[in-house]
Every structure is written in C-alpha cells, then in structure tokens.
Design an enzyme around this catalytic site. Structure first.
Site, PDB file in Angstrom:
ATOM      1  CD  GLU A 172      -3.082  -0.896   2.087  1.00 40.87           C
ATOM      2  OE1 GLU A 172      -2.864  -0.281   3.242  1.00 40.87           O
ATOM      3  OE2 GLU A 172      -3.908  -1.852   2.190  1.00 40.87           O
ATOM      4  CD  GLU A 291      -4.023  -5.747   3.232  1.00 41.61           C
ATOM      5  OE1 GLU A 291      -4.964  -5.048   3.649  1.00 41.61           O
ATOM      6  OE2 GLU A 291      -2.731  -5.611   3.059  1.00 41.61           O
TER       7      GLU A 291
END
Length: 501
Positions: A172, A291
């Site tokens: 991320e 995710e």
C-alpha cells in the site's frame, strides 16, 4: 421470481488459478500470537503452533498465505525475526502502535506453512528500507549455502533453502498512512530496481507490485498507470485491496458492493492493457487482489483504541464477529473473482485468524469457524478448474453503487472430472428464486449435492459457545432432468450446487 441460466461447456472464461483462495497473516492484533502461535496452549505442538487452528486452516485448503504484512511490513526488519529467540529484539510497531516480540519470524512461519499444506507469499519492506534488505532477505530464504546470508540461515537451524517463489514488493505504498509512503513514480522506480536485483538472483520469481489500497484513493487509477509505466516488464502482478462495509445496515446496498469490485478489476485490467500496448510488451500482467474482506463491525471503535493504546503486545483488535449477512457478501465477492479469473490470479482474504478473519480463537482456549468460513471453504474446495461464462436472465434492482444489480449472483466452474459447480446468492430480501439452468454440451450430469446457508436472522453469528449457529445444510427439492437443473433458492441465501459427471 424466475431465474434462467445457461451453462455451455465451450464458453470458458479462463482456467482458475488455485491461488484465488489464498489468505493473509500480519503481525497485527492476535493474528499470530494466540492465533496460529501460542506455546503452552493445550493443543500446541513442539514449535508452539496451535493444532486446533492448523486443522481449521487445513479445512479451507488455502494455497498461499501472505506474510508478514500489510502495514506492518513497511517498518519491519526481517533480521529481527530470525536467530535464537532469546536474542531477538522487542520493537515498537509504528503501523499499529503495538510492541512486537519477534518470537515468531520467517523461519517459523514457513515451518507452519509446511505443516498446514500452504505456500508462503513473502513481502519485503520498501517503506523504511529497500533494495539491499530485499536482496539479502531473498538470499537468506532461498540460497542453498556458501554465502553469508544462506549460511546464517543454516546456522539458525534451517539447513535447506525455503524456495519462496512469490514475493510482494512493499505494501500500500499509495497510502499516506504507510511508513515510507511515496509517489507512484518514486515507488515504480524503487520497485523496478528491486525486481531487477531479485531477478538477478532468480529470474523465475513471481513479483507483485503495489496497486491502489482501494478505489476511493485520490490517486486511483493513475497510480497503477504511473507505477506500471516504471516497472511493467519487471513485475508479474499488481495488487489491489478493498474492504467492504455496511455501517447503515442496508442489505440491498451492501450486497451491491460486488458490482463495484467488478468495475475495480475491469478498470485496472484496462490500465494493464494500456501500459502493455504503450510499451509494446509481450508480457501479460495480472491482478493480485491480496487484501479483501468484510471489515466494519469493530473498525471505528478499534481505530480510536489503537490511536490511544500504549504499545501493548498482541492486543485483541480488529476482531470482527461476522454474521449471516456477511456470508452473502463473501459469497458474492468470491463469485466476482471466479468470473474475473482471466484477470485475477491471486486473492488473499484478510486475514486468516482473529483479525477480520474466518477463524477465531480464545487465548488459552477454544477455536471456531466464523460464518464467512463456509463460503470460502466451498469455493476453495470446489471452485477449481475452468470458470464458465454464464448467460443469466433474472430481475434486477438499482442501488447507489450501480443500477441493474441482478438478484441472482452466480458463478460456474467446470472441474477436472467434467463436473460443474454453481455458487449462487439470492440477493432478493423477500422472494425465492425459481432457478432453471440449461446444461448445454454436458451429458449425464447428476446432482451430487445442494448445500444451502440460510438463517432467518441476518445478524446471526457463530461464537465459541454456539459455533454451529450458521452452517451449511443439505437442501432438498433440487434435481437434474433432460439436461436441465431445477432448484429453488430461498430469499437471502447462499447455495453451492455440485453436479458430477
């Protein structure tokens, strides 16, 4: 309400990569400590791994587990988690404001993977560290011996290399919350150089670069275009993340979210194709949706708790207790991945144990399956083979996320033996669906089972005291005759219908 579906054996979307049913473990909350690892627990083995949890993990046959993060990895020194336990440092984890004991690290995690029959998907720290730490980590894990880092692994007690083939280059990195957050161009350059160094060691590695943390990010989807412009030919997959919420308890809106997930995948697929064309590349990148899960039941409270906590060790945070409504959502998301299996080759439910997870434990006590365990288990065990392109005719409804949301969400898979499995969610809140499926090109299919998950209370949960409140049950009245399947799907229900050849 009637629902007509046509299945044709020649209309194939793509082979389904078994990694679509992977999962994720991060050093966060009780995912590791009192999740998979708890020395002194009545079921603990000689390494401190909970055998009761291992059996539940084996039950979903998860092909890969991503580790050690997540946000955690962006300030993680992998060296802290190897060597004699008594010499490992205690560190402060900036991502979750906790204290990390490092009593479980890479070598132990990989031993655990072998015990439960899964493969490791390791992440390298491109936040606070970078290329040098990544290449040393790779050498430590994968080189047989005769070099500094590989000999250190052997000294630590692991003589054979781990042969980890799937690696994430950071996590991320588009997020301002991330330690080491950077722009897309900055990250793309670092990912490209790190990939080149890792491939100099082993060109057969599969590498995942960071895509968007969610489709609400202000940099989406330009982030993917800029990152891939820098590292397209050095990467194999680009990651996407997304979590699903229902704060308003609006079932119709909640169950429309998969339409947005579908657009997310299609959009990034288009970005991949654009950069591929721009670079005149023969390489086809795919998506690692590494995710995803429902996450809202405790999210707001835990956000406040974590911001104020004073560096506790393995605190009970992000422990969403899932309900029956979440079964429907998870079933729809898994169907979306199957229908987009030409693009999505890896997907990791986040996470595996205790932290927004299908498996829950008590510290020193029991372990049980959450409601969402079951659609994941069904898809993992019976959703492997070829994804089929289905023609669906059913009524629709409009939601704020999308118009024309079909009441029937369905995916079809042909397995290696020539059988067909349908995964179906009836989104309608009051009407049953009279399902009719034409089985074109198939001869002699017979009903193996129709498994139904249904509960009258959308908020029904599984707990340690009532672990079988929401479970799959055999459903009657379904049959196959003259090449046509007939079934009734109750309102707000999840079904798996297996047809054997």
């Amino acid at each position: 309400m009637k629902a007509a579906v046509t299945v044709h054996r020649d209309f194939v979307i793509a082979p389904i990569d078994h990694r679509l049913y992977s999962s994720f473990l991060e050093h966060l909350g009780r995912a590791v400590y009192s999740g998979i690892y708890e020395p002194g627990h009545p079921t603990a083995d000689e390494q401190g791994f909970r055998r009761d949890v291992m059996e539940l993990v084996k039950g979903i046959d998860t092909p890969y587990v991503r580790y050690p993060g997540g946000n955690f990895v962006s300030a993680y020194n992998w060296e802290d988690g190897v060597g004699p336990r008594e010499e490992r440092p205690v560190r402060l984890d900036l991502a979750w404001r906790t204290r990390e004991s490092n009593q479980l690290g890479t070598n132990e995690f990989i031993d655990w993977c072998r015990k439960v029959g899964t493969e490791p998907m390791l992440a390298v720290n491109l936040g606070s560290r970078g290329l040098d730490a990544a290449r040393n980590f790779l050498e430590y894990c994968n080189h047989p011996g005769g070099s500094y880092w590989s000999d250190l692994r052997k000294k630590h007690g692991w003589a054979e290399p781990h042969n980890v083939k799937l690696w994430c280059l950071g996590n991320e990195m588009d997020g301002p919350w991330q330690v080491g957050h950077m722009t897309a161009r900055q990250y793309g350059k670092i990912a490209n150089e790190t990939a080149k160094a890792m491939r100099a060691f082993d060109p057969s590695l599969e590498l995942v670069v960071c895509g968007s943390s969610n489709p609400d990010m202000p940099t989406y989807p330009q982030w993917e275009a800029d990152v891939l412009d820098e590292c397209y030919d050095a990467a194999d997959h680009i990651s996407l993340h997304m979590y699903f919420t229902n704060y308003e308890h609006n079932t119709a809106e909640y169950l429309a979210i998969p339409e947005r997930v579908d657009r997310y995948i299609v959009t990034i697929g288009g970005v991949i194709d654009y950069i591929k064309a721009k670079k005149r590349s023969k390489k086809q990148l795919t998506i690692s949706f590494d995710e995803w899960n429902v996450w809202y039941h405790t999210r707001l409270q835990d956000k406040e708790t974590m911001a104020a906590q004073d560096w506790p060790e393995a605190p009970p945070v992000l422990e969403d207790i899932y309900d029956f409504e979440d079964v429907l959502q998870v079933g729809c998301i898994l169907n979306t991945f199957i229908r987009r299996s030409d693009r999505v080759k890896i997907a990791c439910i986040a996470q595996l144990v205790n932290v927004i997870a299908p498996i829950m434990t008590e510290r020193g006590g029991r372990a049980w399956r959450q409601t969402i365990y079951y659609p994941l288990q069904n898809a993992s065990l019976h959703g492997r083979g070829k994804a089929l392109r289905l023609a669906v005719d059913v009524g629709t409804y409009d939601a704020s996320i999308a118009d024309d949301v079909p009441y029937l969400d369905v995916a079809g898979v042909e397995n290696a033996e020539g059988g067909v499995t349908l995964f179906a969610v009836n989104r309608h809140q009051t009407e049953a669906l009279d399902l009719s499926v034409a089985l074109e090109g198939y001869a002699g299919l017979r009903l193996a089972e129709h498994v139904l998950i249904k509960h009258d209370d959308l908020r029904a949960k599984n707990t340690a005291d009532n672990p079988d409140n929401v479970v799959p049950k055999a459903h009657s009245g379904t049959g196959v005759e003259d090449g046509r399947l007939a079934a009734t799907l109750p309102p707000l229900s999840y079904s798996m219908i297996r047809l054997s050849a």
